[in-house]
Design an enzyme around this catalytic site. Structure first.
Site, PDB file in Angstrom:
ATOM      1  CE  LYS A  98      67.170  41.865 -45.278  1.00  0.00           C
ATOM      2  NZ  LYS A  98      67.404  42.924 -44.286  1.00  0.00           N
TER       3      LYS A  98
ATOM      4  CB  SER B  93      69.976  45.448 -45.865  1.00  0.00           C
ATOM      5  OG  SER B  93      69.203  44.943 -44.788  1.00  0.00           O
TER       6      SER B  93
ATOM      7  CB  SER C 248      67.882  46.946 -42.815  1.00  0.00           C
ATOM      8  OG  SER C 248      69.220  47.252 -43.076  1.00  0.00           O
TER       9      SER C 248
END
Lengths: 505, 492
Positions: free
Chosen positions: B79, B159, B183
């Protein structure tokens, strides 16, 4: 002991008194910063003592420096303050280029050290107590440099994140001179503890000076009720970094406030800056412009919890503090309070004195150290570290006085010669033949000569004595003549004894 | 070679150790898949092909000698929230410009230390603020999943939308992700993958771009519960560089997977039955209860009375911390500076106005507001009190049970634009997940079925503090019972 009298400014409309409270920022003596491993060394090239944390790179986190915590606790103990076993760091949010994180990590609500008190000796000879409200740890900011380029500001982050102790006093200071004396005392404690080097020129110790003026009685009202209502509106003079400037800035500010009030105006609570060149303060920002710092607990840090054992272990390691030293000097060396105070207030002076006094006549040592040596250094503008006479050498001189090798008077000359040549006292005395004459035969001879040469004065003494004077005045004149004739080398005690006998007194 | 990308992480690691295929082969397989797919899926925002091949070669050298770490040669995605040395890291925000860290986050370093191979950086909501990945400066990824008979582009959640997309579309074996309010778990539920947020403090936050410090935790997105356990075991560590890191040994969670749950008490909190919850979610939840019962667990009804205050509290605490954490992005030292009229104030204002997207700006404004003098007590302090109440709720519930079972999300994945521009509708996505962040508890999302349109749905297991083992055990039981085999139909 002298009394503490309020510092009064007499105005057209009557008298005004001054009330002051100080926030002292003391840089913690530590090798690395409060929340990063970067060095704190002074004078390195700009932006060389900067870690990723100090520059607030993305994803960087603060980690508390245990040594800085220890230093804060030590300082708290040194100012007789309460150590809080639970404290917490908060963020103080504002934007400025020398504040990379966009917030300063400080302790807002729960400081590491709570209430304490410091006894301060005023130059006028009285002692007053300044209450300490709190001591907390916080990060220093970097430095913005505006004068290197007309169109740009440079930022040096070397100081960014260096640990500071903010020591906040109660409004217990009643004159500009007291303010300077308070900072002096605080500084001597910090230096003795080794928690701050006290270097004011480098900004390692600086004060925010809060000043207000009030009518006589206003302060007593505060003392009785704890209410600030009659103390007047205060102004804060930021970052004053010498004893002299603290005093001058406060004097100016108090006068400025009185002038405004007497002209029917009112004081705006504001932050001001002191300009030493012009000897004036000017407004920096008013209360209305004050930032909303949006304080909140720093979620990157855990609360700081200290155990009783931890605090006790630091207490056990505390060095001797100036007040304790003074008491010991009075007790062990028989010094007068004043001498003890002068010597004990400075660790270096105290160490010098102890080296001179140890195993010798302490009173004599104190006199020579405080009057002769410090007097000389003061006159020449020298630091003790620059003294041309070492403690060992001064001790040598005192030994010669104590064992009657030389008189006190001769010693003064020897002292001057020691300064000039750097030689040991014994060597000078030997070389110049200054040894005191204790041989009574030799002294008698001189006395006989002087008596024979001055029959008129002999008669005077006899007349004075007959008139009932226990100590005839002219006796002193004789002693002087005899010392002169012996080039000061005759032992004064022996001279006195033989002379009185010869004159039949 | 394509089928190499469809392996689970555990199988791939075994295959590498057995030399069935080389690290270079599997890495190349992923790189070529990314090459073909990423233009459609937009999962990766940086592909580190050269670095991946170099790492793979180094892994092959170790594997040849019978050496290597626990993830030796396994290609992973990261990420974009994790700082990676020498690789651009922007948290998918314009304000970071082309920022390239000189340092590595602890979590990713732990993975590389075990021989994992980095394929690149994965898309996410800007600064992890969002529930659909639409706030990314690089545009949203497209979920590989679509409703049956529909071409509407769906969100992979947020997210960590890029991580979920990459794992579910076989663009990596597993990925790192982060979870501040859900998330990891919501994207997992939306894409039929497994995601776990560990107990707060298990994973170091060092080198992870901060959103809300007291809530942020790293965790993995993976294809199976076992893979998630393997990833988490390696990602977590006690770290002196993070003051909130727990100084505890990391348990061997891989060994929990497959352990019997017989006799475990599973709590079902009644407050998670919210108004307007689709029937399918309700049914799935009941299905989960039945599976666990069948596996020998005891079901207990529990109450978490302050649940309804969790979302409002979360949307005060998280923005408050963010407003301070993001103050460092001022254009002065790094990132994209916009000088405006050249003055300091204008530089700040222009840099931040242009560098931050709308959602980030909204949260910074909320956060600044709730911390302001005069509002602090009413908002921030009160939210913290709610937080304590929520923690107490959980503690009380855990006196009666060993883990909680809830739905992971209130719905299946939605289409882009379907939530309109109502931020509150978007925030409601986090309703089942924020509680675990507020209380610092471990929670896992595991795929449990599909809805009538063929979209994956997930269940959530919340464990006691430090009891990730319970999460893994229960999730593995659900995984086994559900036998979730649905795969997105390839349209890209």
């Amino acid at each position: 002991m002298a009394d503490r009298k309020p510092y009064v400014i007499s105005g057209r409309t009557g008298d005004w008194e001054v009330v002051m409270g100080l926030e002292v920022h003391a840089q913690v003596a530590s090798n690395s910063k409060l929340f990063s491993g970067a060095a704190t060394a002074f004078g390195n090239d700009p932006n060389t003592n900067v870690s990723l944390v100090d520059a607030a790179m993305p994803g960087m986190l603060p980690v508390i420096n245990k040594f800085c915590v220890e230093q804060a606790v030590k300082t708290g103990l040194g100012i007789n303050a309460k150590i809080c076993n639970w404290s917490r760091f908060d963020r103080k949010n504002y934007f400025y280029p020398d504040l990379p994180q966009g917030y300063q990590i400080s302790q807002f609500k729960s400081p590491i050290v709570g209430e304490g008190a410091i006894d301060v000796d005023a130059d006028e000879g009285y002692t007053f107590t300044v209450g300490i409200e709190r001591l907390h740890l916080e990060q220093d900011a970097g430095k913005s440099i505006h004068d290197l380029d007309p169109n740009a500001t440079y930022v040096d982050l070397n100081r960014s994140g260096v640990a500071l102790m903010e020591i906040v006093s109660r409004p217990d200071i009643r004159s500009p001179a007291e303010a300077a004396a308070y900072v002096k005392k605080l500084r001597s404690i910090l230096i003795a503890l080794g928690t701050c080097d006290g270097d004011m020129e480098k900004g390692n110790l600086r004060a925010d000076v809060n000043v207000s003026v009030c009518r006589p009685g206003g302060y007593d009202h505060y003392k009785e009720t704890g209410s600030f209502e009659k103390l007047g509106t205060r102004c804060e003079i930021k970052n004053v970094n010498s004893f002299r400037f603290i005093q001058m800035a406060a004097e100016f500010e108090a006068r400025r406030q009185v002038d405004i009030l007497e002209d029917g105006g009112k004081i705006d609570q504001e932050t001001r800056l002191y300009n030493a060149d012009k000897d004036e303060t000017r407004s920096m920002r008013s209360k209305e412009d004050a930032h909303d710092y949006r304080y909140f607990p720093d979620p990157d840090l855990l609360p700081l919890e200290l155990t009783g054992e931890y605090v006790a272990s630091i207490r056990a390691k505390l060095p001797e503090l100036p007040d304790q030293k003074r008491a010991r000097f009075v007790k062990d060396y028989g010094l007068k309070e004043y001498d003890a105070c002068v010597i004990a207030s400075d660790a270096e002076k105290a160490a010098y004195f102890e080296a001179v006094a140890k195993g010798r006549d302490a009173r004599l040592a104190a006199n020579w150290v405080t009057q002769d040596l410090f007097g000389y250094l003061n006159k020449e503008g020298l630091e003790l570290s620059q003294s041309p006479i070492s403690a060992e050498q001064l001790g040598g001189l005192i030994c010669l006085i104590a064992d009657n090798t030389i008189s006190g008077k001769i010693a003064k000359d020897v002292f001057q010669k020691m300064i000039a040549t750097g030689d040991a006292a014994a060597k000078i005395v030997e070389r110049e033949g200054l040894k005191q004459v204790t041989d009574t035969g030799a002294i008698e001879k001189v006395i006989d000569e002087v008596i024979a040469a001055n029959p008129k004065q002999v008669q005077e003494i006899k007349d004075q004595r007959a008139a009932g004077h226990e100590k005839p005045k002219t006796l002193g004149w004789f002693v002087g003549q005899i010392m002169k004739a012996s080039s000061g080398k005759a032992n004064p005690a022996a001279v006195n004894e033989i002379l009185t006998k010869k004159l039949g007194l | 070679m394509t089928n190499l990308t469809q392996l689970t992480l555990s199988d791939a690691v075994d295959g590498l150790k057995a030399k069935t295929f080389s690290a270079k082969e599997i890495t190349q397989a992923f790189l070529s898949e990314i090459d073909k797919s990423n233009q459609h899926l937009n999962a990766y925002v940086v592909v580190t092909a050269d670095k991946a091949l170099k790492m793979a070669e180094a892994s092959d050298a170790k594997l040849a000698k019978g050496k290597g770490g626990r993830l030796e040669g396994a290609p992973l995605g990261v990420k974009d929230l994790f700082c990676t040395a020498g690789v651009r890291t922007t948290a998918c925000s314009n304000i970071l410009g082309e920022f390239t860290p000189t340092y590595e986050s602890t979590v990713t370093q732990n993975l590389w230390d075990q021989g994992a191979v980095m394929l690149g950086k994965l898309n996410m909501d800007e600064f992890a603020m969002g529930s659909s990945n639409e706030t990314s400066r690089f545009g949203p990824p497209a979920s590989p999943w679509r409703r049956e008979g529909s071409n509407a582009k769906l969100t992979a959640g947020g997210s960590s939308g890029g991580s979920a997309t990459a794992v579910s579309a076989d663009l990596c074996l597993a990925a790192t992700a982060s979870d501040t309010g859900g998330s990891i778990r919501q994207p997992a539920a939306f894409t039929g993958t497994v995601g776990i947020k560990p107990t707060y403090g298990r994973a170091s936050r060092y080198g992870m771009v901060a959103f809300a410090s007291s809530l942020d935790q790293a965790g993995p997105l993976a294809k199976t519960v076992k893979d998630a356990a393997l990833m988490l075991e390696i990602m977590c560590s006690a770290d002196a560089k993070d003051s909130t890191s727990l100084h505890l040994p990391v348990p061997e969670w891989t060994k929990s997977v497959g352990k019997s749950i017989k006799g475990m008490r599973i709590g079902v909190p009644k407050e998670y039955r919210v108004d307007g919850m689709p029937e399918e979610i309700e049914k799935l939840w009941q299905q989960g209860v039945d599976w666990l019962k069948a596996a020998g667990a005891k079901i207990v009804d529990v109450s978490l009375p302050h649940t309804k205050y969790a979302l409002p509290a979360y949307y005060i605490v998280a923005p408050a911390e963010a407003s301070s954490n993001l103050a460092r992005y001022d254009g002065i030292r790094y990132g994209a500076r916009q000088s405006g009229d050249g003055s300091l104030t204008s530089t700040y204002e222009t840099t931040r106005a242009k560098g931050f997207g709308t959602e980030v700006q909204r949260r910074l404004l909320i956060g600044t507001y709730v911390l302001s003098a005069g509002y602090y007590d009413a908002y921030y302090l009160r939210a913290q009190k709610v937080r304590t109440k929520i923690l107490e709720d959980f503690e009380k519930a855990f006196e009666q049970c060993d883990a909680l079972l809830t739905p992971a999300t209130p719905s299946a994945a939605f289409g882009y634009g379907e939530k309109g521009d109502d931020p509150v509708a978007m925030y409601l996505n986090d309703i089942f997940t924020v509680t675990a962040n507020l209380a610092g508890l471990p929670a896992i999302a595991v795929p449990a079925g599909v809805d009538s349109q063929g979209l994956p749905l997930g269940l959530q297991v919340i464990g006691k503090a430090l009891d990730e083992e319970a999460c893994f055990k229960v999730a593995a039981a659900i995984e086994q019972a559900a036998a979730f085999k649905a795969r997105p139909k390839r349209w890209w």
